[in-house]
Each structure stands twice: as structure tokens, then as C-alpha cells.
Scaffold this active site. Sequence first.
Site, PDB file in Angstrom:
ATOM      1  N   ARG A  76       0.822  -1.226   0.000  1.00 53.14           N
ATOM      2  CA  ARG A  76       0.000   0.000   0.000  1.00 53.14           C
ATOM      3  C   ARG A  76       0.858   1.280   0.000  1.00 53.14           C
ATOM      4  NH1 ARG A  76      -3.111  -3.637  -0.744  1.00 53.14           N
ATOM      5  NH2 ARG A  76      -5.253  -3.806   0.036  1.00 53.14           N
TER       6      ARG A  76
ATOM      7  N   SER B  39     -10.757  -0.646   3.153  1.00 51.21           N
ATOM      8  CA  SER B  39     -10.029  -0.783   4.432  1.00 51.21           C
ATOM      9  C   SER B  39      -9.595   0.597   4.896  1.00 51.21           C
ATOM     10  CB  SER B  39      -8.776  -1.644   4.258  1.00 51.21           C
ATOM     11  OG  SER B  39      -9.101  -2.912   3.774  1.00 51.21           O
TER      12      SER B  39
ATOM     13  N   GLU C  18      -4.942   3.811   6.116  1.00 54.25           N
ATOM     14  CA  GLU C  18      -4.652   3.569   4.696  1.00 54.25           C
ATOM     15  C   GLU C  18      -5.290   4.657   3.831  1.00 54.25           C
ATOM     16  OE1 GLU C  18      -6.636   1.837   1.614  1.00 54.25           O
ATOM     17  OE2 GLU C  18      -5.821  -0.166   2.046  1.00 54.25           O
TER      18      GLU C  18
HETATM   19  P1  FAD Z   1      -8.816   8.719  -5.167  1.00 54.13           P
HETATM   20  O1  FAD Z   1      -9.498   8.331  -3.921  1.00 54.13           O
HETATM   21  O2  FAD Z   1      -9.461   9.701  -6.062  1.00 54.13           O
HETATM   22  O3  FAD Z   1      -7.355   9.219  -4.822  1.00 54.13           O
HETATM   23  C1  FAD Z   1      -6.537   8.487  -3.936  1.00 54.13           C
HETATM   24  C2  FAD Z   1      -5.188   9.229  -3.798  1.00 54.13           C
HETATM   25  O4  FAD Z   1      -4.493   9.217  -5.029  1.00 54.13           O
HETATM   26  C3  FAD Z   1      -5.358  10.707  -3.438  1.00 54.13           C
HETATM   27  O5  FAD Z   1      -4.261  11.075  -2.627  1.00 54.13           O
HETATM   28  C4  FAD Z   1      -5.294  11.416  -4.783  1.00 54.13           C
HETATM   29  O6  FAD Z   1      -4.831  12.748  -4.673  1.00 54.13           O
HETATM   30  C5  FAD Z   1      -4.301  10.548  -5.534  1.00 54.13           C
HETATM   31  N1  FAD Z   1      -4.541  10.472  -6.974  1.00 54.13           N
HETATM   32  C6  FAD Z   1      -5.614   9.917  -7.593  1.00 54.13           C
HETATM   33  N2  FAD Z   1      -5.446   9.947  -8.928  1.00 54.13           N
HETATM   34  C7  FAD Z   1      -4.249  10.546  -9.160  1.00 54.13           C
HETATM   35  C8  FAD Z   1      -3.514  10.885 -10.345  1.00 54.13           C
HETATM   36  N3  FAD Z   1      -3.975  10.608 -11.567  1.00 54.13           N
HETATM   37  N4  FAD Z   1      -2.318  11.505 -10.206  1.00 54.13           N
HETATM   38  C9  FAD Z   1      -1.831  11.797  -8.969  1.00 54.13           C
HETATM   39  N5  FAD Z   1      -2.460  11.504  -7.827  1.00 54.13           N
HETATM   40  C10 FAD Z   1      -3.666  10.878  -7.916  1.00 54.13           C
HETATM   41  N6  FAD Z   1      -7.806  -0.679  -2.427  1.00 54.13           N
HETATM   42  C11 FAD Z   1      -6.990  -1.743  -2.563  1.00 54.13           C
HETATM   43  O7  FAD Z   1      -5.763  -1.585  -2.748  1.00 54.13           O
HETATM   44  N7  FAD Z   1      -7.475  -3.012  -2.531  1.00 54.13           N
HETATM   45  C12 FAD Z   1      -8.777  -3.280  -2.351  1.00 54.13           C
HETATM   46  O8  FAD Z   1      -9.181  -4.441  -2.322  1.00 54.13           O
HETATM   47  C13 FAD Z   1      -9.661  -2.179  -2.193  1.00 54.13           C
HETATM   48  N8  FAD Z   1     -10.987  -2.385  -1.990  1.00 54.13           N
HETATM   49  C14 FAD Z   1     -11.831  -1.324  -1.846  1.00 54.13           C
HETATM   50  C15 FAD Z   1     -13.188  -1.574  -1.657  1.00 54.13           C
HETATM   51  C16 FAD Z   1     -14.079  -0.522  -1.526  1.00 54.13           C
HETATM   52  C17 FAD Z   1     -15.553  -0.815  -1.331  1.00 54.13           C
HETATM   53  C18 FAD Z   1     -13.611   0.816  -1.592  1.00 54.13           C
HETATM   54  C19 FAD Z   1     -14.567   1.956  -1.505  1.00 54.13           C
HETATM   55  C20 FAD Z   1     -12.246   1.075  -1.762  1.00 54.13           C
HETATM   56  C21 FAD Z   1     -11.339   0.003  -1.887  1.00 54.13           C
HETATM   57  N9  FAD Z   1      -9.967   0.206  -2.060  1.00 54.13           N
HETATM   58  C22 FAD Z   1      -9.127  -0.857  -2.237  1.00 54.13           C
HETATM   59  C23 FAD Z   1      -9.410   1.575  -2.046  1.00 54.13           C
HETATM   60  C24 FAD Z   1      -9.484   2.294  -3.421  1.00 54.13           C
HETATM   61  O9  FAD Z   1     -10.414   1.683  -4.249  1.00 54.13           O
HETATM   62  C25 FAD Z   1      -8.132   2.317  -4.124  1.00 54.13           C
HETATM   63  O10 FAD Z   1      -7.161   2.946  -3.317  1.00 54.13           O
HETATM   64  C26 FAD Z   1      -8.199   3.042  -5.469  1.00 54.13           C
HETATM   65  O11 FAD Z   1      -7.002   2.849  -6.176  1.00 54.13           O
HETATM   66  C27 FAD Z   1      -8.470   4.536  -5.319  1.00 54.13           C
HETATM   67  O12 FAD Z   1      -8.714   5.066  -6.612  1.00 54.13           O
HETATM   68  P2  FAD Z   1      -9.405   6.456  -6.835  1.00 54.13           P
HETATM   69  O13 FAD Z   1      -9.304   6.777  -8.288  1.00 54.13           O
HETATM   70  O14 FAD Z   1     -10.761   6.448  -6.258  1.00 54.13           O
HETATM   71  O15 FAD Z   1      -8.435   7.397  -5.999  1.00 54.13           O
HETATM   72  N1  EPU Z   2     -11.088 -10.564  10.065  1.00 61.77           N
HETATM   73  C1  EPU Z   2     -11.816 -10.648  11.246  1.00 61.77           C
HETATM   74  N2  EPU Z   2     -12.865  -9.790  11.410  1.00 61.77           N
HETATM   75  C2  EPU Z   2     -13.224  -8.874  10.486  1.00 61.77           C
HETATM   76  C3  EPU Z   2     -12.481  -8.781   9.285  1.00 61.77           C
HETATM   77  C4  EPU Z   2     -11.409  -9.653   9.097  1.00 61.77           C
HETATM   78  O1  EPU Z   2     -11.527 -11.451  12.100  1.00 61.77           O
HETATM   79  O2  EPU Z   2     -14.200  -8.151  10.724  1.00 61.77           O
HETATM   80  C5  EPU Z   2      -9.959 -11.486   9.870  1.00 61.77           C
HETATM   81  C6  EPU Z   2     -10.401 -12.862   9.349  1.00 61.77           C
HETATM   82  O3  EPU Z   2      -9.588 -13.839   9.963  1.00 61.77           O
HETATM   83  C7  EPU Z   2     -10.059 -12.801   7.891  1.00 61.77           C
HETATM   84  C8  EPU Z   2      -8.808 -11.916   7.889  1.00 61.77           C
HETATM   85  O4  EPU Z   2      -9.050 -10.975   8.937  1.00 61.77           O
HETATM   86  O5  EPU Z   2      -9.763 -14.065   7.370  1.00 61.77           O
HETATM   87  C9  EPU Z   2      -8.564 -11.198   6.579  1.00 61.77           C
HETATM   88  O6  EPU Z   2      -9.744 -10.516   6.174  1.00 61.77           O
HETATM   89  P1  EPU Z   2     -10.046 -10.220   4.629  1.00 61.77           P
HETATM   90  O7  EPU Z   2      -9.766 -11.442   3.810  1.00 61.77           O
HETATM   91  O8  EPU Z   2     -11.386  -9.620   4.526  1.00 61.77           O
HETATM   92  O9  EPU Z   2      -8.928  -9.189   4.223  1.00 61.77           O
HETATM   93  P2  EPU Z   2      -8.307  -7.950   4.974  1.00 61.77           P
HETATM   94  O10 EPU Z   2      -6.932  -8.334   5.426  1.00 61.77           O
HETATM   95  O11 EPU Z   2      -9.228  -7.401   5.990  1.00 61.77           O
HETATM   96  C10 EPU Z   2      -7.093  -7.049   2.847  1.00 61.77           C
HETATM   97  C11 EPU Z   2      -6.996  -5.737   2.137  1.00 61.77           C
HETATM   98  C12 EPU Z   2      -8.214  -5.522   1.274  1.00 61.77           C
HETATM   99  C13 EPU Z   2      -8.291  -6.648   0.253  1.00 61.77           C
HETATM  100  C14 EPU Z   2      -8.383  -7.979   0.996  1.00 61.77           C
HETATM  101  C15 EPU Z   2      -8.331  -9.157   0.057  1.00 61.77           C
HETATM  102  C16 EPU Z   2      -5.623  -4.285   3.478  1.00 61.77           C
HETATM  103  C17 EPU Z   2      -5.571  -3.101   4.377  1.00 61.77           C
HETATM  104  N3  EPU Z   2      -6.831  -4.662   3.075  1.00 61.77           N
HETATM  105  O12 EPU Z   2      -8.190  -6.916   3.762  1.00 61.77           O
HETATM  106  O13 EPU Z   2      -8.068  -4.282   0.589  1.00 61.77           O
HETATM  107  O14 EPU Z   2      -9.401  -6.491  -0.591  1.00 61.77           O
HETATM  108  O15 EPU Z   2      -7.262  -8.099   1.909  1.00 61.77           O
HETATM  109  O16 EPU Z   2      -7.053  -9.320  -0.455  1.00 61.77           O
HETATM  110  O17 EPU Z   2      -4.582  -4.821   3.127  1.00 61.77           O
HETATM  111  C18 EPU Z   2      -8.505  -1.955   0.728  1.00 61.77           C
HETATM  112  O18 EPU Z   2      -7.285  -1.783   0.651  1.00 61.77           O
HETATM  113  O19 EPU Z   2      -9.313  -1.009   0.773  1.00 61.77           O
HETATM  114  C19 EPU Z   2      -9.033  -3.317   0.751  1.00 61.77           C
HETATM  115  C20 EPU Z   2     -10.324  -3.590   0.847  1.00 61.77           C
END
Ligand code: FAD
Ligand code: EPU
Length: 336
Positions: free
Chosen positions: A162, A236, A332
Site C-alpha cells: 500500500r 479498508s 490507509e
Molecule cells: P482517489 O481516492 O481519487 O485518490 C486516492 C489518492 O491518489 C489521493 O491522494 C489522490 O490525490 C491521488 N490520486 C488519484 N489519482 C491521481 C492521479 N492521476 N495523479 C496523482 N495523484 C492521484 N484498495 C486496494 O488496494 N485493494 C482493495 O481491495 C480495495 N478495496 C476497496 C473496496 C471498496 C468498497 C472501496 C470503496 C475502496 C477500496 N480500495 C481498495 C481503495 C481504493 O479503491 C483504491 O485505493 C483506489 O485505487 C483509489 O482510486 P481512486 O481513483 O478512487 O483514488
Molecule cells: N477478520 C476478522 N474480522 C473482520 C475482518 C477480518 O476477524 O471483521 C480477519 C479474518 O480472519 C479474515 C482476515 O481478517 O480471514 C482477513 O480478512 P479479509 O480477507 O477480509 O482481508 P483484509 O486483510 O481485511 C485485505 C486488504 C483488502 C483486500 C483484501 C483481500 C488491506 C488493508 N486490506 O483486507 O483491501 O481487498 O485483503 O485481499 O490490506 C482496501 O485496501 O481497501 C481493501 C479492501
Amino acid sequence: MLLQENISLRPYNTFGIDAKARYFATFADTDELEETLNLKAQIPKLILGGGSNILFTKNFDGLILKNEIKGITELHEDSEYVYVKAGAGENWHQFVLHCIERNWAGVENLSLIPGNVGASPMQNIGAYGVEIEDVFWDLEAWHIKDQKKVTFTKSDCEFGYRESVFKGKVKDQFVILNVTYQLRKTPRFNTSYGAIEQELERMGVKTISIRAISDAVINIRSSKLPNPKEIGNAGSFFKNPTISAALFENLKGAFENIVGYHNADGTVKLAAGWLIEQCGWKGYRKGDAGCHTKQALVLVNYGHADGNEIYNLSEEILQSVKEKFGVILEREVNII
Ligand code: FAD
Ligand code: EPU
């Protein structure tokens, strides 16, 4: 170029926070970006993609520039890979589907992550055993001060969990314009993240494909992550903290069910969701700010919470995890 003034950012962030921007403009190419930057040279700037990893805790007294650079181009290919360039303003999941349709492999595990292509290298997005750095080739970015295009290779980006150079030493200096990914012509399936195999089995998949993996990931994600169209959130809220193996063993002595994953370098990544749930926060709600009922790592806005209510809740969570486990969580989500 249309420069708007004092607009609500509510439609532009997935938390649904009703903060205001002093100025707001979109740009669809470098010329338009340069023109807008020159017009408002002296005030703070924020580049916005899909707004899915951002929490506004106050109004933004500057210029918000929303990146809308489009286009997906197959640049060239060799025996193993195809090199695909995507505009920073392309929706990430649509890009993933575009690749799956053409059988270009590598991004299927990253299905359904909200946001745009331009933000994908910012925090090296990751899910289900894959991170952007695994498929990243290079990117072009606009240097705001020097007013010129710069290419960043993979090593220039200094990717980590991240993390990237854009969140570190060159923070706020560049606008990412496009990203080129190196995708496999013959897939190497990654089902190492346990839940994928279980889901493929549940789906009755006999012949594995990148489409099947994508569908499995979509199913898993939809079962536990709130859809921002229904409940405001930014995924997250905290990172999973990394600790030493020795500390992990100590914690295991006190909390035998603690969830941790061993990294290649000997450290251990703890599941922050587990720590937060153990502190009793899962499903907690105060006003419209809450901790998601199905995933404790996700903070939510049930309607009209403001950014400070969400932030204050995150601070309470952080303190209680620190007290109970001695572990300090790191946010994050980008806090503005
Ligand atoms: P924004 O929120 O618009 O911007 C994020 C940051 O990047 C800000 O600091 C912004 O200034 C900067 N930025 C954006 N675009 C540019 C650009 N073109 N040039 C320079 N700076 C820029 N993330 C994960 O890694 N894994 C996941 O599984 C994951 N699951 C998610 C699930 C949900 C339901 C939600 C809501 C979010 C999740 N995220 C996850 C977080 C998010 O989706 C990612 O971080 C995504 O890449 C953000 O993209 P955005 O375009 O919305 O960025
Ligand atoms: N868990 C709990 N309680 C909860 C949630 C999770 O006990 O309420 C424990 C469980 O044991 C579960 C483990 O945590 O097995 C891992 O949970 P999960 O698989 O949902 O993944 P996570 O570690 O919580 C990370 C990323 C996610 C990504 C998933 C899948 C980070 C900060 N988050 O979540 O990314 O989608 O793994 O790879 O690394 C994001 O960055 O926004 C994001 C959603």
C-alpha cells in the site's frame, strides 16, 4: 475548461462526505491540465480520481482537479506479454473487464476495486494475492512545478505494501497521466488466496479461467464489502500492521486465535480486521459513523456523517487496539 467554484464534493468521494471545494475542474488531456494549473498556480491542488480512498475532514481551500484522461491502447507485444497503456481517468474495474475480454491476464484478482487507473500505482492497490507492482510496466506523470512529462519505471515507483514513491518522497508533486501494464498472453492463475479456491468450488467451476477467477473475486468481495453506492466507505480504513515474528509469538501466547500471515522477510502481517473486531467495534454505530457489520476494517458513513465523525471514530479504534494489543494501526485512507 470549466472552473467551478464552491461546489460540494459529495458526488466525488465514495464516503459521501459533503465537504466543499473552493475551485473544481476536470481535465481530459495534458493541455487542459497545464492550462488549469497555470490559471491557479499559487493555490493548493488536489488530484482526484474516483474518490474511493479519500476522507475529507474539512473543506478544500484550493483547486481540485479531476482526472478524466481516457483511452486503452495495446502498445506492442512479445512472445509472453502484451503491453497495454490506459488513461489515468479510466475506471479500474472497466479496465480489468477489458483485459479479461481479450484474455490478457494478470489483473483478474484485482476485479471490482473501485476507483481509476491513475490511482492504482499510488498505493500499489492489492487484493487476493496480487498487487499492481506484479503487472506494472511504467507510467507517465506531469511534474506540476517543472511543467513537464516524466516517465517512472517500476523501480522508480518504489512500490511496497500500500505504498509508492507518490505517497512518499514525491507526494503531491506529480499528476499521473497514464499507466502501462505488462499482461500475460498465457495466464498464470493465482488462486493462492484460500477463499478463491473455495469460491471456485462453490461456483462449480470445472475449467479455471481468468474470467472464473474474476467472478469468484467479485462474489467474495460483494459478500463482505459494502457497496459505496449504498453505504459510504473507502474500503479498508487501516493497513494490516507488520510486526516482528517475536512479537507475534508473544501476542499468540496471550491471544491464541490472533490472525497473522508470515511475510518472506520473517515479519508477520496481522489482520487488522481481527484486532478491531476483538476490541468490540464490529457493527458499532454512533450517529451516522460506523464500523461495518461484515468487515471491521471498513469504516462507513450511513448517510450524513461528516469527515470528522469518521476520523474521530478511527482515532478511538486506533487507541483501543493500541491498549489491548500494543499494536499501532496506520490509516490507509488519505486524510484531507
Ligand atoms: P482517489 O481516492 O481519487 O485518490 C486516492 C489518492 O491518489 C489521493 O491522494 C489522490 O490525490 C491521488 N490520486 C488519484 N489519482 C491521481 C492521479 N492521476 N495523479 C496523482 N495523484 C492521484 N484498495 C486496494 O488496494 N485493494 C482493495 O481491495 C480495495 N478495496 C476497496 C473496496 C471498496 C468498497 C472501496 C470503496 C475502496 C477500496 N480500495 C481498495 C481503495 C481504493 O479503491 C483504491 O485505493 C483506489 O485505487 C483509489 O482510486 P481512486 O481513483 O478512487 O483514488
Ligand atoms: N477478520 C476478522 N474480522 C473482520 C475482518 C477480518 O476477524 O471483521 C480477519 C479474518 O480472519 C479474515 C482476515 O481478517 O480471514 C482477513 O480478512 P479479509 O480477507 O477480509 O482481508 P483484509 O486483510 O481485511 C485485505 C486488504 C483488502 C483486500 C483484501 C483481500 C488491506 C488493508 N486490506 O483486507 O483491501 O481487498 O485483503 O485481499 O490490506 C482496501 O485496501 O481497501 C481493501 C479492501
